[in-house]
Scaffold this active site. Structure first.
Site, PDB file in Angstrom:
ATOM      1  CG  HIS A  34       7.221  11.951  -6.822  1.00  0.00           C
ATOM      2  ND1 HIS A  34       7.665  12.414  -5.607  1.00  0.00           N
ATOM      3  CD2 HIS A  34       8.050  10.940  -7.172  1.00  0.00           C
ATOM      4  CE1 HIS A  34       8.742  11.715  -5.249  1.00  0.00           C
ATOM      5  NE2 HIS A  34       8.989  10.818  -6.170  1.00  0.00           N
ATOM      6  CG  ASP A  36       1.265  10.757  -2.577  1.00  0.00           C
ATOM      7  OD1 ASP A  36       2.147  11.554  -2.964  1.00  0.00           O
ATOM      8  OD2 ASP A  36       1.461   9.903  -1.680  1.00  0.00           O
ATOM      9  CB  SER A  67      12.686  -5.343  15.382  1.00  0.00           C
ATOM     10  OG  SER A  67      12.921  -5.780  14.053  1.00  0.00           O
ATOM     11  N   GLY A 124      14.668  -0.174   3.550  1.00  0.00           N
ATOM     12  CA  GLY A 124      15.215   0.947   2.780  1.00  0.00           C
ATOM     13  C   GLY A 124      15.088   0.782   1.282  1.00  0.00           C
ATOM     14  N   GLY A 126      12.314   1.166  -0.492  1.00  0.00           N
ATOM     15  CA  GLY A 126      11.239   1.967  -1.081  1.00  0.00           C
ATOM     16  C   GLY A 126       9.959   1.174  -1.261  1.00  0.00           C
ATOM     17  CG  LEU A 127       9.692  -2.555  -1.931  1.00  0.00           C
ATOM     18  CD1 LEU A 127      10.060  -4.036  -1.912  1.00  0.00           C
ATOM     19  CD2 LEU A 127       8.941  -2.233  -3.230  1.00  0.00           C
ATOM     20  CB  SER A 128       5.757   1.399   2.021  1.00  0.00           C
ATOM     21  OG  SER A 128       5.671   2.423   1.107  1.00  0.00           O
ATOM     22  CB  SER A 130       8.541   3.616   7.463  1.00  0.00           C
ATOM     23  OG  SER A 130       8.115   4.323   6.333  1.00  0.00           O
ATOM     24  CG  ASP A 174       4.070   5.053   0.708  1.00  0.00           C
ATOM     25  OD1 ASP A 174       3.781   4.955  -0.495  1.00  0.00           O
ATOM     26  OD2 ASP A 174       5.131   5.576   1.116  1.00  0.00           O
TER      27      ASP A 174
HETATM   28  C1  GLA Z   1       6.852   7.959  -1.181  1.00  0.00           C
HETATM   29  C2  GLA Z   1       5.812   8.703  -0.362  1.00  0.00           C
HETATM   30  C3  GLA Z   1       4.446   8.676  -1.049  1.00  0.00           C
HETATM   31  C4  GLA Z   1       4.548   9.132  -2.502  1.00  0.00           C
HETATM   32  C5  GLA Z   1       5.699   8.432  -3.226  1.00  0.00           C
HETATM   33  C6  GLA Z   1       5.934   8.985  -4.591  1.00  0.00           C
HETATM   34  O1  GLA Z   1       6.546   6.612  -1.250  1.00  0.00           O
HETATM   35  O2  GLA Z   1       5.703   8.120   0.921  1.00  0.00           O
HETATM   36  O3  GLA Z   1       3.534   9.461  -0.331  1.00  0.00           O
HETATM   37  O4  GLA Z   1       4.682  10.512  -2.583  1.00  0.00           O
HETATM   38  O5  GLA Z   1       6.910   8.511  -2.479  1.00  0.00           O
HETATM   39  O6  GLA Z   1       4.855   8.707  -5.432  1.00  0.00           O
END
Ligand code: GLA
Length: 393
Positions: A34, A36, A67, A124, A126-128, A130, A174
């Site tokens: 948090h 960035d 997919s 879902g 939180g490993l990005s 998307s 991300d």
């Molecule tokens: C998500 C957001 C990032 C960053 C993190 C927290 O992953 O996509 O931009 O803000 O939360 O560090």
């Protein structure tokens, strides 16, 4: 994951073989959470879990996407000139948004294309996943149409998709980690200037474990945007006296001296996290560079405490995993990673303790939370790129 099966899926869906193959990773963030969107530093890396695509150019203007992870959605189809957000297109809005903004940036797609995607990033978590699909679409568009869009532009376009097309007010971490990742390397990124440096991660005798709470973390519906505006509020109150553009420009001492300018106690804690976490991130890289793993781990632990107490984005699931991890032998450090509100945590664990770690933390979590966590060993891998078709068989 069996990649022959991705080619086969492509063949099944489109009745023809694909021409090119692409990969984009997921990411973990080692420290700098948090920060960035507060103009601070982050220290993420790309992981070898990610999203694969095989694709083939078409003669007409149709874009068709399939997919393997969402077979129930079937083939999603739209024209290269019809690139508006469409709720019914679910996951395909990410590639669609990328294509739209790539075209808006002045590039042309000479035709449509067919594509099949398969990912092994837990959805879902939180490993990005998307941002992985966004950058995957970026390198795929580059590869198929020889557009040569610089990777940094794809990263910025990915962030724009997230912010404007999907409506999540996220920062650039991300997309940057996924676009710029390198094997066995972390990226220290200054999110204010986008200056970055690579730092080799050699954790001799240790593994990075990803611990998945299995609590789904829906970023768009979460308190993410609320935290962002709390930080903006803190900044504007500090700006009454200080000439700064972002919380990330403050030292700990400057913050302490001026924190009374922030009238609301909760908002003051949010800002404190952003300032202190940024400094922690810089210290963490120094410790890592001097081979001081214990000190590196302490900073990781402090990051979690700050996210738990001051930023309040952890919750019982992440706290249970991380607190159980701290009590295990052979653990250098553990913290939540990513946005929080569920999702994943990471722990750095000595090789010989990995097995007992998973058993103990897993049992503790199941008792406290009532369902199981999942554990994966993370390897740090490359960023989004075209790969050889042979790598797909
Ligand atoms: C998500 C957001 C990032 C960053 C993190 C927290 O992953 O996509 O931009 O803000 O939360 O560090």
């Amino acid at each position: 994951m069996n990649f022959t099966s991705l080619n086969k899926s492509f063949l099944d869906v489109y009745q023809v073989l694909p021409q090119q193959a692409f990969f984009a990773p997921g990411r973990i963030n080692l420290i700098g959470e948090h920060t960035d969107y507060n103009g601070g530093h982050v220290f993420p890396c790309a992981i070898t879990y990610g999203t694969y695509a095989v694709a083939r150019k078409r003669e007409d203007q149709l874009i068709r996407l399939y997919s393997v992870n969402f077979p129930e959605k079937g083939m999603i189809e739209f024209d290269v000139t019809q690139l508006d957000y469409n709720k019914d297109h679910s996951w395909a809005n990410y590639p669609k948004g990328m294509i739209r903004y790539i075209i808006e940036s002045g590039y042309q797609l000479s035709s449509g294309f067919d594509c099949a995607i398969q990912g092994n990033i837990p959805n879902g978590a939180g490993l990005s996943s998307s941002a992985s699909i966004e950058l995957l679409t970026g390198v795929m568009t580059n590869g198929l149409f020889e557009l040569e869009i610089p990777q940094l532009d794809l990263i910025k376009i990915g962030k724009r998709v997230e912010n404007e097309f999907i409506g999540v007010n996220s920062g650039i971490m991300d997309q940057f980690a996924i676009g710029m990742g390198k094997v066995d390397t972390g990226i220290l990124l200054d999110c204010q200037t986008l200056k970055y440096e690579y730092a080799p991660i050699h954790l001799e005798g240790y593994k990075i474990l990803i611990m998945n709470t299995n609590k789904r973390r829906e970023l768009a519906e979460s308190k993410y945007n609320e935290r962002r505006s709390e930080c903006e509020e803190a900044l504007s109150q500090l700006q009454q006296m200080l000439s700064i553009d972002a919380l990330g420009q403050l030292s700990e001492a400057e913050f302490d001296k001026n924190q009374a300018l922030i009238t609301n106690e909760t908002i003051r804690r949010r800002a404190k996290h952003a300032v202190y976490e940024n400094i922690r991130t810089l210290k963490a890289l120094e410790e890592l560079r001097s081979g001081n793993l214990a000190a590196f781990g302490q900073l990781i632990n402090q990051s979690h405490v700050s996210l738990r107490d001051d930023y309040e984005v952890t919750g019982p699931e992440l706290d249970s995993l991380v607190e159980a991890a701290w009590n295990q032998p052979g653990v250098i450090g553990a913290r939540m990673t990513g946005a929080g509100f569920g999702g994943c945590a990471i722990a750095i664990v000595a090789n010989e303790h990995v097995e007992s770690f998973i058993a103990n933390v897993g049992a503790d979590y199941a008792t406290r939370i009532g369902y199981n966590a999942d554990f994966y060993v993370a390897s740090i891998g490359d960023g989004a790129k075209k790969i050889a078709m042979e790598e797909m068989v």
